[in-house]
Every structure is written in C-alpha cells, then in structure tokens.
Write a protein that holds these residues in place. Structure first.
Motif, PDB file in Angstrom:
ATOM      1  N   PHE A  66       0.836  -1.196   0.000  1.00  0.00           N
ATOM      2  CA  PHE A  66       0.000   0.000   0.000  1.00  0.00           C
ATOM      3  C   PHE A  66       0.871   1.245   0.000  1.00  0.00           C
ATOM      4  CE2 PHE A  66       0.492  -1.184   4.406  1.00  0.00           C
ATOM      5  CZ  PHE A  66       0.659   0.007   5.084  1.00  0.00           C
ATOM      6  N   THR A  67       0.272   2.341  -0.451  1.00  0.00           N
ATOM      7  CA  THR A  67       0.963   3.623  -0.550  1.00  0.00           C
ATOM      8  C   THR A  67       0.237   4.645   0.306  1.00  0.00           C
ATOM      9  OG1 THR A  67       1.675   3.090  -2.794  1.00  0.00           O
ATOM     10  CG2 THR A  67       1.730   5.416  -2.169  1.00  0.00           C
ATOM     11  N   THR A  68       1.019   5.427   1.050  1.00  0.00           N
ATOM     12  CA  THR A  68       0.439   6.450   1.918  1.00  0.00           C
ATOM     13  C   THR A  68       1.183   7.769   1.747  1.00  0.00           C
ATOM     14  OG1 THR A  68       1.875   5.774   3.752  1.00  0.00           O
ATOM     15  CG2 THR A  68      -0.349   4.840   3.708  1.00  0.00           C
ATOM     16  N   ASP A  69       0.487   8.846   2.069  1.00  0.00           N
ATOM     17  CA  ASP A  69       1.110  10.156   2.211  1.00  0.00           C
ATOM     18  C   ASP A  69       1.347  10.387   3.693  1.00  0.00           C
ATOM     19  OD1 ASP A  69       1.206  10.863  -0.471  1.00  0.00           O
ATOM     20  OD2 ASP A  69      -0.766  11.806  -0.441  1.00  0.00           O
ATOM     21  N   VAL A  70       2.545  10.826   4.027  1.00  0.00           N
ATOM     22  CA  VAL A  70       2.946  11.051   5.413  1.00  0.00           C
ATOM     23  C   VAL A  70       3.313  12.517   5.571  1.00  0.00           C
ATOM     24  CG1 VAL A  70       4.547  10.380   7.237  1.00  0.00           C
ATOM     25  CG2 VAL A  70       3.860   8.689   5.514  1.00  0.00           C
ATOM     26  N   LYS A  71       2.789  13.141   6.626  1.00  0.00           N
ATOM     27  CA  LYS A  71       3.104  14.550   6.903  1.00  0.00           C
ATOM     28  C   LYS A  71       3.547  14.687   8.352  1.00  0.00           C
ATOM     29  CE  LYS A  71      -0.087  16.638   3.636  1.00  0.00           C
ATOM     30  NZ  LYS A  71      -1.147  17.625   3.443  1.00  0.00           N
ATOM     31  N   LYS A  72       4.742  15.259   8.522  1.00  0.00           N
ATOM     32  CA  LYS A  72       5.256  15.557   9.857  1.00  0.00           C
ATOM     33  C   LYS A  72       5.127  17.056  10.076  1.00  0.00           C
ATOM     34  CE  LYS A  72       9.750  15.989  10.604  1.00  0.00           C
ATOM     35  NZ  LYS A  72      11.180  15.689  10.873  1.00  0.00           N
ATOM     36  N   SER A  73       4.434  17.448  11.142  1.00  0.00           N
ATOM     37  CA  SER A  73       4.289  18.857  11.490  1.00  0.00           C
ATOM     38  C   SER A  73       5.147  19.157  12.715  1.00  0.00           C
ATOM     39  CB  SER A  73       2.832  19.200  11.792  1.00  0.00           C
ATOM     40  OG  SER A  73       2.748  20.501  12.338  1.00  0.00           O
ATOM     41  N   LEU A  74       6.174  19.978  12.525  1.00  0.00           N
ATOM     42  CA  LEU A  74       7.031  20.372  13.642  1.00  0.00           C
ATOM     43  C   LEU A  74       6.293  21.268  14.632  1.00  0.00           C
ATOM     44  CD1 LEU A  74      10.293  21.120  11.629  1.00  0.00           C
ATOM     45  CD2 LEU A  74       9.871  19.171  13.152  1.00  0.00           C
ATOM     46  N   LEU A  75       5.399  22.099  14.134  1.00  0.00           N
ATOM     47  CA  LEU A  75       4.664  23.018  15.008  1.00  0.00           C
ATOM     48  C   LEU A  75       3.672  22.288  15.911  1.00  0.00           C
ATOM     49  CD1 LEU A  75       3.982  25.915  12.479  1.00  0.00           C
ATOM     50  CD2 LEU A  75       5.717  25.825  14.278  1.00  0.00           C
ATOM     51  N   GLU A  76       3.044  21.254  15.367  1.00  0.00           N
ATOM     52  CA  GLU A  76       2.024  20.526  16.119  1.00  0.00           C
ATOM     53  C   GLU A  76       2.551  19.263  16.801  1.00  0.00           C
ATOM     54  OE1 GLU A  76      -2.074  20.625  14.070  1.00  0.00           O
ATOM     55  OE2 GLU A  76      -0.610  20.571  12.429  1.00  0.00           O
ATOM     56  N   ASN A  77       3.832  18.920  16.566  1.00  0.00           N
ATOM     57  CA  ASN A  77       4.386  17.655  17.065  1.00  0.00           C
ATOM     58  C   ASN A  77       3.484  16.496  16.674  1.00  0.00           C
ATOM     59  OD1 ASN A  77       6.728  18.603  18.204  1.00  0.00           O
ATOM     60  ND2 ASN A  77       5.888  18.759  20.258  1.00  0.00           N
ATOM     61  N   LYS A  78       3.199  16.403  15.378  1.00  0.00           N
ATOM     62  CA  LYS A  78       2.214  15.448  14.907  1.00  0.00           C
ATOM     63  C   LYS A  78       2.658  14.822  13.591  1.00  0.00           C
ATOM     64  CE  LYS A  78      -2.775  15.208  14.419  1.00  0.00           C
ATOM     65  NZ  LYS A  78      -4.030  15.913  14.586  1.00  0.00           N
ATOM     66  N   VAL A  79       2.282  13.554  13.401  1.00  0.00           N
ATOM     67  CA  VAL A  79       2.478  12.861  12.135  1.00  0.00           C
ATOM     68  C   VAL A  79       1.119  12.356  11.681  1.00  0.00           C
ATOM     69  CG1 VAL A  79       3.560  10.900  10.949  1.00  0.00           C
ATOM     70  CG2 VAL A  79       4.853  12.160  12.698  1.00  0.00           C
ATOM     71  N   ASN A  80       0.742  12.703  10.457  1.00  0.00           N
ATOM     72  CA  ASN A  80      -0.512  12.228   9.864  1.00  0.00           C
ATOM     73  C   ASN A  80      -0.186  11.331   8.676  1.00  0.00           C
ATOM     74  OD1 ASN A  80      -2.510  13.615  11.454  1.00  0.00           O
ATOM     75  ND2 ASN A  80      -1.855  15.485  10.429  1.00  0.00           N
ATOM     76  N   VAL A  81      -0.958  10.267   8.557  1.00  0.00           N
ATOM     77  CA  VAL A  81      -0.789   9.313   7.461  1.00  0.00           C
ATOM     78  C   VAL A  81      -2.136   9.128   6.781  1.00  0.00           C
ATOM     79  CG1 VAL A  81      -0.095   6.971   6.842  1.00  0.00           C
ATOM     80  CG2 VAL A  81       1.044   8.143   8.749  1.00  0.00           C
ATOM     81  N   GLN A  82      -2.138   9.218   5.450  1.00  0.00           N
ATOM     82  CA  GLN A  82      -3.375   9.110   4.663  1.00  0.00           C
ATOM     83  C   GLN A  82      -3.146   8.116   3.529  1.00  0.00           C
ATOM     84  OE1 GLN A  82      -6.238  11.229   5.224  1.00  0.00           O
ATOM     85  NE2 GLN A  82      -7.248   9.825   3.832  1.00  0.00           N
ATOM     86  N   LEU A  83      -4.087   7.218   3.331  1.00  0.00           N
ATOM     87  CA  LEU A  83      -3.998   6.226   2.265  1.00  0.00           C
ATOM     88  C   LEU A  83      -4.047   6.878   0.892  1.00  0.00           C
ATOM     89  CD1 LEU A  83      -4.120   3.164   1.434  1.00  0.00           C
ATOM     90  CD2 LEU A  83      -6.595   3.470   1.326  1.00  0.00           C
ATOM     91  N   VAL A  84      -3.190   6.398  -0.009  1.00  0.00           N
ATOM     92  CA  VAL A  84      -3.234   6.773  -1.415  1.00  0.00           C
ATOM     93  C   VAL A  84      -3.771   5.595  -2.219  1.00  0.00           C
ATOM     94  CG1 VAL A  84      -1.870   7.436  -3.439  1.00  0.00           C
ATOM     95  CG2 VAL A  84      -1.311   8.394  -1.186  1.00  0.00           C
ATOM     96  N   LYS A  85      -3.214   4.396  -1.949  1.00  0.00           N
ATOM     97  CA  LYS A  85      -3.602   3.212  -2.704  1.00  0.00           C
ATOM     98  C   LYS A  85      -3.302   1.971  -1.867  1.00  0.00           C
ATOM     99  CE  LYS A  85      -0.989   1.524  -6.078  1.00  0.00           C
ATOM    100  NZ  LYS A  85      -0.242   1.441  -7.339  1.00  0.00           N
ATOM    101  N   GLY A  86      -4.204   0.993  -1.900  1.00  0.00           N
ATOM    102  CA  GLY A  86      -3.947  -0.254  -1.197  1.00  0.00           C
ATOM    103  C   GLY A  86      -5.213  -1.035  -0.926  1.00  0.00           C
ATOM    104  N   PRO A  87      -5.138  -2.023  -0.026  1.00  0.00           N
ATOM    105  CA  PRO A  87      -6.268  -2.922   0.224  1.00  0.00           C
ATOM    106  C   PRO A  87      -7.367  -2.313   1.095  1.00  0.00           C
ATOM    107  CG  PRO A  87      -4.472  -3.475   1.686  1.00  0.00           C
ATOM    108  CD  PRO A  87      -3.970  -2.389   0.770  1.00  0.00           C
ATOM    109  N   PHE A  88      -7.184  -1.063   1.464  1.00  0.00           N
ATOM    110  CA  PHE A  88      -8.153  -0.396   2.314  1.00  0.00           C
ATOM    111  C   PHE A  88      -9.146   0.408   1.480  1.00  0.00           C
ATOM    112  CE2 PHE A  88      -4.263  -0.810   4.747  1.00  0.00           C
ATOM    113  CZ  PHE A  88      -4.702  -1.290   5.964  1.00  0.00           C
ATOM    114  N   LYS A  89     -10.353   0.458   1.960  1.00  0.00           N
ATOM    115  CA  LYS A  89     -11.333   1.395   1.414  1.00  0.00           C
ATOM    116  C   LYS A  89     -11.020   2.779   1.981  1.00  0.00           C
ATOM    117  CE  LYS A  89     -16.354   1.659   0.954  1.00  0.00           C
ATOM    118  NZ  LYS A  89     -17.592   0.970   1.366  1.00  0.00           N
ATOM    119  N   TYR A  90     -10.536   2.761   3.242  1.00  0.00           N
ATOM    120  CA  TYR A  90     -10.188   3.997   3.931  1.00  0.00           C
ATOM    121  C   TYR A  90      -9.095   3.685   4.941  1.00  0.00           C
ATOM    122  CZ  TYR A  90     -10.632   8.339   6.518  1.00  0.00           C
ATOM    123  OH  TYR A  90     -10.377   9.549   7.100  1.00  0.00           O
ATOM    124  N   LEU A  91      -8.108   4.555   5.059  1.00  0.00           N
ATOM    125  CA  LEU A  91      -7.071   4.422   6.080  1.00  0.00           C
ATOM    126  C   LEU A  91      -6.519   5.793   6.389  1.00  0.00           C
ATOM    127  CD1 LEU A  91      -5.070   2.779   7.867  1.00  0.00           C
ATOM    128  CD2 LEU A  91      -3.557   2.739   5.876  1.00  0.00           C
TER     129      LEU A  91
END
Length: 148
Positions: A66-91
């Motif tokens: 599967f392929t995901t987009d990953v975003k690291k925010s230094l200001l928020e101390n946060k990492v978000n991951v969003q599905l691009v393609k794979g076996p999930f309908k949603y991730l």
C-alpha cells in the motif's frame, strides 16, 4: 469504519518521538511486518516533512502493498498518514506527541476500513492487539535510539 485509539506516556521527549515516527525510511529495520518500504517522493520545509511511501507488509499468510502520504508537522508535534492506494477502502492515522512531566504522551489514532468485508472483519477483531504491538515496537526502537 473502525477506529482504534491508544495513549501512552514514554520516557522520551516529544521531539524525539516525532523524529522516530516520521523516520519512515527506517521502518523495515525495526517493524517486523514491513518487508520493504520505498519513499517515492519527499519534501522538507520549515514546517516539517511530507512524503509518499509504498510499503510491502506481511504476516501470518497475509501480504499486501500500500501507498500512503505522510506529513510531519514540527509546530504541532504530529504525524498524519493518509492512504493513497492499497487494500483499504479507507485508512488514516495520526500520532500526536505532547510534553509530559515523565517524558512524552503519545496519542495514536487509526481509522480504517478494508475493501474486502471478510478481511475487514478478520483484521478488526485483532486490531487493538496490533496497535499495542505497534506501540511496543516504537517504544523499543526509542529505547535503542535515545537511552543512554
């Protein structure tokens, strides 16, 4: 849609945990079910890091890519991951790191739904355990990287 959340306090700084979780290139070195991972695009900025990664995962006869987009925010101390393609309908998942008197509070949240109903039912039944194992893997890697 299935949602699993977990919070834990670890004896490391929020910035350390942010760096560890956003270091997706090293995942195959310490996450046993990731067989390979390739960052196909990435960009650094003052606000953090963004990248697209394709991972091959496998365990107990299950194997997927599967392929995901990953975003690291230094200001928020946060990492978000969003599905691009794979076996999930949603991730979608997120890691939030907050300073704590004993180190850092890690808040993890994942929302998912597999495209295949049978696979979704099977994984849903075991996902709480999987999240606990995932957190343990990251804590062990933090111990290796940051303990004196």
């Amino acid at each position: 849609m299935t949602v699993v959340t977990k919070s834990i306090v670890v004896p490391y700084r929020a910035k350390q945990m942010l760096e560890l979780v956003s270091d997706v290139k090293s995942y195959p070195e310490f996450i046993p079910w990731i067989r390979s991972l390739k960052v196909v695009s990435e960009a650094d900025s003052e606000a953090g890091w963004e990248g697209r990664a394709t991972a091959a995962v496998g365990f107990k006869g299950f194997s997927e890519t599967f392929t995901t987009d990953v975003k690291k925010s230094l200001l928020e101390n946060k990492v978000n991951v969003q599905l691009v393609k794979g076996p999930f309908k949603y991730l979608e998942n997120s890691w939030q790191f907050s300073d704590h008197e004993k180190g850092c509070e890690v808040d993890f949240k994942i929302r998912f739904e597999f495209s295949n109903f049978l696979l979704h039912a099977l994984m849903k039944a075991n996902f709480n355990r999987a999240v606990t194992v995932l957190m343990d893997v990251f804590i062990e890697e933090a111990r290796k990287r940051y303990s004196e």
